[in-house]
Write a protein that holds these residues in place. Structure first.
Motif, PDB file in Angstrom:
ATOM      1  N   LEU A 199       6.282 -47.883   9.396  1.00 10.70           N
ATOM      2  CA  LEU A 199       6.426 -46.509   9.842  1.00 10.70           C
ATOM      3  C   LEU A 199       5.195 -45.707   9.423  1.00 10.70           C
ATOM      4  O   LEU A 199       4.884 -45.610   8.234  1.00 10.70           O
ATOM      5  N   ALA A 254      14.377 -43.758   8.596  1.00 10.95           N
ATOM      6  CA  ALA A 254      14.470 -44.683   7.458  1.00 10.95           C
ATOM      7  C   ALA A 254      15.874 -45.274   7.357  1.00 10.95           C
ATOM      8  O   ALA A 254      16.033 -46.458   7.032  1.00 10.95           O
ATOM      9  N   ASN A 255      16.893 -44.470   7.653  1.00  9.96           N
ATOM     10  CA  ASN A 255      18.281 -44.949   7.590  1.00  9.96           C
ATOM     11  C   ASN A 255      18.618 -45.909   8.725  1.00  9.96           C
ATOM     12  O   ASN A 255      19.282 -46.927   8.517  1.00  9.96           O
ATOM     13  N   ARG A 277      15.154 -48.742   9.292  1.00 10.80           N
ATOM     14  CA  ARG A 277      14.919 -49.485   8.042  1.00 10.80           C
ATOM     15  C   ARG A 277      13.510 -50.094   7.980  1.00 10.80           C
ATOM     16  O   ARG A 277      13.348 -51.324   7.971  1.00 10.80           O
ATOM     17  N   PRO A 278      12.478 -49.264   7.902  1.00  8.66           N
ATOM     18  CA  PRO A 278      11.107 -49.802   7.809  1.00  8.66           C
ATOM     19  C   PRO A 278      10.890 -50.562   6.504  1.00  8.66           C
ATOM     20  O   PRO A 278      11.496 -50.260   5.475  1.00  8.66           O
ATOM     21  N   ILE A 315       5.874 -47.866   4.620  1.00 14.59           N
ATOM     22  CA  ILE A 315       5.492 -46.549   5.129  1.00 14.59           C
ATOM     23  C   ILE A 315       3.996 -46.362   4.889  1.00 14.59           C
ATOM     24  O   ILE A 315       3.503 -46.621   3.790  1.00 14.59           O
ATOM     25  N   VAL A 330      10.641 -40.062   1.170  1.00 11.90           N
ATOM     26  CA  VAL A 330      11.414 -41.118   1.823  1.00 11.90           C
ATOM     27  C   VAL A 330      11.213 -42.449   1.108  1.00 11.90           C
ATOM     28  O   VAL A 330      12.153 -43.239   0.939  1.00 11.90           O
ATOM     29  N   SER A 331       9.976 -42.700   0.678  1.00 12.67           N
ATOM     30  CA  SER A 331       9.687 -43.930  -0.063  1.00 12.67           C
ATOM     31  C   SER A 331      10.524 -44.031  -1.330  1.00 12.67           C
ATOM     32  O   SER A 331      11.061 -45.092  -1.652  1.00 12.67           O
ATOM     33  N   LYS A 367      14.512 -44.299  -0.419  1.00 14.61           N
ATOM     34  CA  LYS A 367      14.933 -45.544   0.217  1.00 14.61           C
ATOM     35  C   LYS A 367      14.267 -46.782  -0.384  1.00 14.61           C
ATOM     36  O   LYS A 367      14.452 -47.892   0.127  1.00 14.61           O
ATOM     37  N   ILE A 398      11.145 -47.824  -0.399  1.00 13.44           N
ATOM     38  CA  ILE A 398      10.266 -48.463   0.582  1.00 13.44           C
ATOM     39  C   ILE A 398       8.828 -48.399   0.062  1.00 13.44           C
ATOM     40  O   ILE A 398       8.372 -47.334  -0.352  1.00 13.44           O
TER      41      ILE A 398
END
Length: 370
Positions: A4, A79-80, A83-84, A87, A103-104, A107, A109
């Motif tokens: 992403l 992200a939900n 589901r990458p 990022i 977001v990282s 989640k 990520i």
């Protein structure tokens, strides 16, 4: 693997940062699933790409930074649902990259940060906010990053002084311009400026160039100054300078063939920037044989690539830019000779940058390591 990208803008909107993001996303999309979430002040459905690009309308623009609560919410939604696995954010333009950090963390990520400039300070009233941001949120950005990428050795050295280790993946000449060439005999008495014409990009020095050109236009009535670029100040510039001798505002040019035609006619490319991510217009101008007249900032960046005998760049002071332009405009035969040299040099530069980019991407295994 799902990747992403979160960017402040994305082509055809934006400038060098966004063009770099497009090239990187295109490279990675050959072997991985790529998706781009970006902000826009224009048509949300603009452009066609080999991967999904979703544009969220900007709510507020502070300096050149777009802000939008909807962008944050949409990043969390993607992200939900999607589901990458990774990022990638492009900065130091705030907000979009900061959403990526959030977001990282939320989640878990991995995050890759691509850093484009020598910091945020531009000598403007917003520098106080920039210092505060660099001392707080930007530090979190670097701490969270699994990998930091610099777009040039100069940016890498700047980050090293901040205690941030990075790898260099330089930009390279746009692929959609590589198929076009020019004959040096076709060159006209044209000075070219390529860059955004908006308040947030005043550091590119367009005002300085316009004043310098107009000071010389009486002595060189056959010369023209062409300005390529769109932005919020374009209409103001057209009203203020549109009737001046030899000045043409061509607006934003997105079609590669049209842009190549403009570069083909330009004998001189001027970019007196005081702050710049890389200066992709210089690479493009070299490809078409336009002799560069650059600020010291960009001269240092490109000095290793340009033939040593080419004219030295002016400093930012107006009198020195006038002097450099006067010398160039008075020597059309020398410009044609340098055009041939630059075209040959640009091929070697493109090969060097492509090789650096390929070796670095393979060497650090940008995606596979995650």
């Amino acid at each position: 693997m799902r990747v992403l990208f979160l960017t402040p803008y994305f082509p055809p909107e934006g400038g060098g940062l966004e063009r770099y993001a497009l090239e990187m996303a295109g490279e990675l999309s050959r072997d991985h699933q790529v998706r781009v979430l970006t902000l826009t002040r224009r048509n949300p459905n603009e452009g066609h790409f080999p991967f999904p690009v979703e544009r969220v309308r900007t709510g507020i623009v502070l300096s050149n930074t777009p802000l939008s609560l909807r962008f944050l919410l949409r990043a969390v939604e993607i992200a939900n649902s999607w589901r990458p696995d990774l990022i990638v954010v492009h900065t130091p333009v705030p907000f979009a990259a900061d959403v990526g950090v959030l977001v990282s963390i939320l989640k878990s990520i991995p995050l890759v940060v691509v850093y484009h400039t020598l910091g945020l300070l531009k000598g403007s009233p917003t520098d106080l906010l920039a210092r505060l941001y660099s001392a707080t949120i930007e530090r979190l950005l670097f701490r969270r990053a699994s990998l930091v990428v610099s777009v040039s050795p100069e940016v890498r050295d700047f980050l090293e002084k901040k205690g941030v280790h990075s790898v260099v993946i330089p930009p390279t000449l746009r692929r959609d311009l590589r198929g076009f060439t020019t004959s040096c005999s076709r060159k006209g008495r044209v000075i070219l400026f390529v860059g955004s014409v908006s308040k947030g990009y005043s550091f590119k020095g367009l005002d300085l160039l316009l004043r310098s050109f107009l000071e010389l236009s009486g002595s060189f009535p056959e010369w023209q100054l062409w300005v390529v670029g769109g932005g919020g100040l374009l209409d103001d510039y057209r009203r203020g300078y549109g009737k001046s001798r030899g000045v043409r505002f061509l607006g934003r040019i997105d079609e590669p063939a049209e842009l190549a035609e403009i570069y083909s006619k330009a004998s001189i490319l001027v970019l007196p920037s005081s702050f710049e991510s890389f200066g992709l217009a210089v690479l493009e101008g070299m490809h078409f044989g336009a002799v560069p007249v650059l600020s010291p900032l960009l001269w240092r960046r490109f000095s290793g690539f340009l033939p040593s005998h080419l004219r030295p760049p002016p400093a930012r002071q107006k009198t020195e830019l006038v002097s450099a332009l006067n010398e160039a405009m008075a020597s059309p035969k020398a410009l044609k000779k340098e055009c041939h040299i630059l075209k040959r040099a640009s091929e070697a530069v493109a090969r060097t940058l492509d090789s650096m980019r390929k070796r670095t991407l393979l060497g650090v295994k940008l995606l596979e390591k995650f």
